[in-house]
Design an enzyme around this catalytic site. Structure first.
Site, mmCIF file in Angstrom:
data_model
loop_
_atom_site.group_PDB
_atom_site.id
_atom_site.type_symbol
_atom_site.label_atom_id
_atom_site.label_comp_id
_atom_site.label_asym_id
_atom_site.label_seq_id
_atom_site.Cartn_x
_atom_site.Cartn_y
_atom_site.Cartn_z
ATOM 1 N N CYS A 195 0.865 -1.175 0.000
ATOM 2 C CA CYS A 195 0.000 0.000 0.000
ATOM 3 C C CYS A 195 0.901 1.224 0.000
ATOM 4 O O CYS A 195 1.516 1.550 1.019
ATOM 5 C CB CYS A 195 -0.913 -0.014 1.224
ATOM 6 S SG CYS A 195 -1.940 1.461 1.399
ATOM 7 N N GLU A 230 -3.622 0.952 -6.010
ATOM 8 C CA GLU A 230 -2.684 -0.115 -6.309
ATOM 9 C C GLU A 230 -2.489 -0.170 -7.808
ATOM 10 O O GLU A 230 -3.399 0.156 -8.583
ATOM 11 C CB GLU A 230 -3.198 -1.459 -5.771
ATOM 12 C CG GLU A 230 -2.141 -2.539 -5.727
ATOM 13 C CD GLU A 230 -0.894 -2.113 -4.958
ATOM 14 O OE1 GLU A 230 0.063 -1.644 -5.633
ATOM 15 O OE2 GLU A 230 -0.876 -2.223 -3.733
#
Length: 364
Positions: free
Chosen positions: A2, A129
């Site tokens: 992340c 992402e």
């Protein structure tokens, strides 16, 4: 992993959007730690080293406070261990923005905070992402499925084919305790019901570092990651450890009742998130605009027909900047709603949440 998030709520909205329950089951609204709300800046594109809203036990700041009393704090993304000897935190030789759950007890930087109970919940609209493609990486925005607020009856929600995640199988995800579509707080509870965007709750570890030469303590955190869930594996092999529901959040934060090894059991891959592709505009962390979140079509350049969840995201994006989204408690509400109705003839459910946020939900 992340490496980028979005958190567009104003400080007062963050406080209203993350109610928690204490050991007795009473719902509470966390206050900001003194001075910390001024350190937080809403952003459509947050990167490591920026300040983010974090929920944690007040006990970390006040040894007389109950373990299950929570507070909001602004913390810097990227954990700086308390034992770091340099005067400049930017001299850290390795990346601590993410912490792999399987390595927490192997690395001193994470083991020490874990053993001390320094657990926190990082709050965000969602995270970005990147998926590897043939020629470039394609960014996606990933977040909790959004549902309609309490002014919308559940029966209507179940009959609406465009509503995201409202099947019997995942109804607990679509209507978690404490979400916009849950029932009002118990009698005697102290929070106003939040009817806006459902924030993502990511498990993290934090530490407090003080410069060896003296100075103000710096609180920093790391996002814990786990193997990606089945619906996200096509994008990336890792994902943040998601705490889904008030009970998981409570157990993760209550380090007085839940010991480290028991808390770690909460860190599981959960198939509870949804996503949509977004523009490469988000690739540059200096870009900070609603376009970072806007769904795009990977095959054509025009805007695609939105899914239920991405439609709610679009409604949120088009509602304006965080400062413009502040919900007035004055008589100007009706005037604002009239203008919004004139500008957006067909608003999404989330937009209607925001317009009706100060209205008491109807209980049948």
């Amino acid at each position: 992993m992340c490496g980028r998030t979005a958190c567009t709520l104003a400080p007062d909205e963050v406080s209203r959007a993350c109610p928690y329950r204490d050991r007795g089951g009473r719902r509470r609204q966390p206050r900001w730690r003194d001075g910390d709300s001024d350190k937080y800046r809403p952003s459509y594109n947050k990167s490591p080293q920026s300040m983010s809203p974090v929920l944690l036990s007040q006990r970390h700041f006040d040894k007389n406070a109950p373990f299950d009393e929570c507070v909001l704090a602004s913390m810097r993304w990227g954990l700086i261990p308390s034992w770091f000897k340099e005067n400049d935190p930017s001299k850290m030789q390795y990346n601590t923005s993410n912490c792999r759950s399987e390595n927490m007890l192997k690395k001193k930087s994470y083991k020490d905070p874990l053993i001390k109970g320094q657990r926190c919940v990082i709050l965000a609209d969602g995270f970005y992402e990147w998926k590897k493609m043939e020629k470039a990486k394609q960014p996606f925005f990933i977040y909790f499925p959004q549902t309609r607020g309490p002014s919308w009856e559940r029966k209507e929600n179940q009959d609406d084919p465009t509503t995201s995640a409202s099947t019997e199988e995942n109804s607990e995800t679509a209507y978690p305790a404490g979400s916009a579509s849950s029932v009002l707080a118990q009698e005697g509870d102290t929070t106003d019901e939040w009817t806006g965007w459902k924030l993502l709750t990511m498990a993290g570890l934090f530490d407090c570092w003080t410069p060896p030469g003296g100075g103000e303590p710096l609180y920093t955190y790391s996002v814990i990651t786990v193997n990606a869930s089945s619906n996200l594996q096509s994008i990336h092999d890792r994902m943040p450890a998601i705490l889904d529901g008030e009970e998981e959040v409570r157990r993760w934060l209550d380090f007085g009742e839940v010991k480290p090894l028991d808390a770690v059991k909460l860190l599981q891959s959960k198939n509870t998130l949804t996503f949509h592709p977004v523009s490469s505009l988000v690739n540059n962390s200096r870009n900070n605009s609603p376009e970072c979140l806007q769904p795009v079509d990977l095959n054509i350049k025009k805007e695609p027909k939105p899914t239920a969840s991405s439609k709610l995201m679009m409604s949120w994006v088009t509602s304006g900047t965080p400062s413009k989204r502040k919900e007035s408690r004055s008589s100007d509400d009706n005037e604002e709603e009239s203008r919004a109705e004139a500008q957006h003839k067909s608003t999404g459910a989330l937009q209607q949440w925001l317009q009706g946020a100060n209205k008491k939900p109807r209980i049948n």
